[in-house]
Design an enzyme around this catalytic site. Sequence first.
Site, PDB file in Angstrom:
ATOM      1  N   ASN A  45       0.835  -1.187   0.000  1.00 25.89           N
ATOM      2  CA  ASN A  45       0.000   0.000   0.000  1.00 25.89           C
ATOM      3  C   ASN A  45       0.885   1.259   0.000  1.00 25.89           C
ATOM      4  O   ASN A  45       1.832   1.348   0.765  1.00 25.89           O
ATOM      5  CB  ASN A  45      -0.900  -0.024   1.243  1.00 25.89           C
ATOM      6  CG  ASN A  45      -1.908   1.114   1.261  1.00 25.89           C
ATOM      7  OD1 ASN A  45      -1.547   2.278   1.326  1.00 25.89           O
ATOM      8  ND2 ASN A  45      -3.174   0.767   1.214  1.00 25.89           N
ATOM      9  N   HIS A  56      -3.042   0.272  -3.660  1.00 20.64           N
ATOM     10  CA  HIS A  56      -3.199  -0.746  -2.622  1.00 20.64           C
ATOM     11  C   HIS A  56      -2.123  -1.818  -2.793  1.00 20.64           C
ATOM     12  O   HIS A  56      -1.474  -1.887  -3.839  1.00 20.64           O
ATOM     13  CB  HIS A  56      -4.591  -1.384  -2.720  1.00 20.64           C
ATOM     14  CG  HIS A  56      -5.691  -0.473  -2.268  1.00 20.64           C
ATOM     15  ND1 HIS A  56      -6.934  -0.921  -1.887  1.00 20.64           N
ATOM     16  CD2 HIS A  56      -5.713   0.882  -2.106  1.00 20.64           C
ATOM     17  CE1 HIS A  56      -7.675   0.110  -1.526  1.00 20.64           C
ATOM     18  NE2 HIS A  56      -6.969   1.211  -1.655  1.00 20.64           N
ATOM     19  N   GLU A  58      -2.461  -4.997  -3.270  1.00 17.33           N
ATOM     20  CA  GLU A  58      -2.791  -5.909  -4.374  1.00 17.33           C
ATOM     21  C   GLU A  58      -2.577  -5.253  -5.730  1.00 17.33           C
ATOM     22  O   GLU A  58      -2.049  -5.880  -6.651  1.00 17.33           O
ATOM     23  CB  GLU A  58      -4.246  -6.375  -4.268  1.00 17.33           C
ATOM     24  CG  GLU A  58      -4.563  -7.168  -3.006  1.00 17.33           C
ATOM     25  CD  GLU A  58      -5.030  -6.279  -1.853  1.00 17.33           C
ATOM     26  OE1 GLU A  58      -4.569  -5.119  -1.737  1.00 17.33           O
ATOM     27  OE2 GLU A  58      -5.868  -6.747  -1.064  1.00 17.33           O
ATOM     28  N   SER A  81      -7.576  -9.068   4.247  1.00 10.43           N
ATOM     29  CA  SER A  81      -8.737  -9.325   3.389  1.00 10.43           C
ATOM     30  C   SER A  81      -8.883  -8.203   2.356  1.00 10.43           C
ATOM     31  O   SER A  81      -8.851  -7.025   2.708  1.00 10.43           O
ATOM     32  CB  SER A  81      -9.998  -9.405   4.267  1.00 10.43           C
ATOM     33  OG  SER A  81     -11.142  -9.546   3.449  1.00 10.43           O
ATOM     34  N   CYS A  83     -10.088  -5.359  -0.119  1.00  7.22           N
ATOM     35  CA  CYS A  83     -11.211  -4.413  -0.186  1.00  7.22           C
ATOM     36  C   CYS A  83     -12.020  -4.700  -1.460  1.00  7.22           C
ATOM     37  O   CYS A  83     -11.636  -5.513  -2.285  1.00  7.22           O
ATOM     38  CB  CYS A  83     -10.674  -2.973  -0.202  1.00  7.22           C
ATOM     39  SG  CYS A  83      -9.857  -2.520  -1.748  1.00  7.22           S
ATOM     40  N   CYS A  86     -10.005  -4.159  -4.745  1.00  4.17           N
ATOM     41  CA  CYS A  86      -9.063  -5.229  -5.065  1.00  4.17           C
ATOM     42  C   CYS A  86      -9.777  -6.552  -5.331  1.00  4.17           C
ATOM     43  O   CYS A  86      -9.315  -7.355  -6.143  1.00  4.17           O
ATOM     44  CB  CYS A  86      -8.035  -5.368  -3.945  1.00  4.17           C
ATOM     45  SG  CYS A  86      -6.978  -3.897  -3.826  1.00  4.17           S
ATOM     46  N   ASP A 146      -8.294   5.200   4.916  1.00  5.88           N
ATOM     47  CA  ASP A 146      -7.968   4.133   3.969  1.00  5.88           C
ATOM     48  C   ASP A 146      -9.163   3.240   3.668  1.00  5.88           C
ATOM     49  O   ASP A 146      -9.357   2.814   2.540  1.00  5.88           O
ATOM     50  CB  ASP A 146      -6.802   3.276   4.475  1.00  5.88           C
ATOM     51  CG  ASP A 146      -6.219   2.414   3.358  1.00  5.88           C
ATOM     52  OD1 ASP A 146      -5.803   2.995   2.344  1.00  5.88           O
ATOM     53  OD2 ASP A 146      -6.201   1.186   3.505  1.00  5.88           O
TER      54      ASP A 146
HETATM   55 ZN   LIG Z   1      -7.621  -2.849  -1.891  1.00  7.59          ZN
END
Ligand SMILES: [Zn+2]
Length: 150
Positions: A45, A56, A58, A81, A83, A86, A146
């Site tokens: 991130n 992010h 990912e 986990s 978002c 993503c 965030d």
């Molecule tokens: Zn994300």
Amino acid sequence: MDQEQARRWLATALDEARAGLAEGGIPIGAALYGADGSLLGRGHNRRVQDGDPSAHGETAAFRAAGRQRSYRGTTMVTTLSPCWYCSGLVRQFGISRVVVGEAETFHGGHDWLAEHGVEVLVLDDPECVGLMREFIERNPALWSEDIGDE
Ligand SMILES: [Zn+2]
């Protein structure tokens, strides 16, 4: 999928999360692994570092992997986990599997992914939980920003 392998891959994402924290950022890291088990890309991130809320873990790992002809058989490994944004990326590009370090401090879209045929493995990793807990406690406003919880 193989738990041992998943944990080895999670170590790469955790390294990224720690690198992000060391830069003064949000400690979420990710890595994209190919169907053959090779590391395609890794990242973390960069909201704070780049002033970019779309950077992010990912997406950073995904971008670092460059163009792939197919994402079939690939695995997105993330410390937290994913978002919705993503999770959407995973479905958009047909990434086959998602390994989640933890879903305790944030419950994102991994159930939705599993419902739509993505193989999901949640590892409940205590180190990932500890990293986020400490970060959230020290930076509640940044964390709210965030996750869009304002
Ligand atoms: Zn994300």
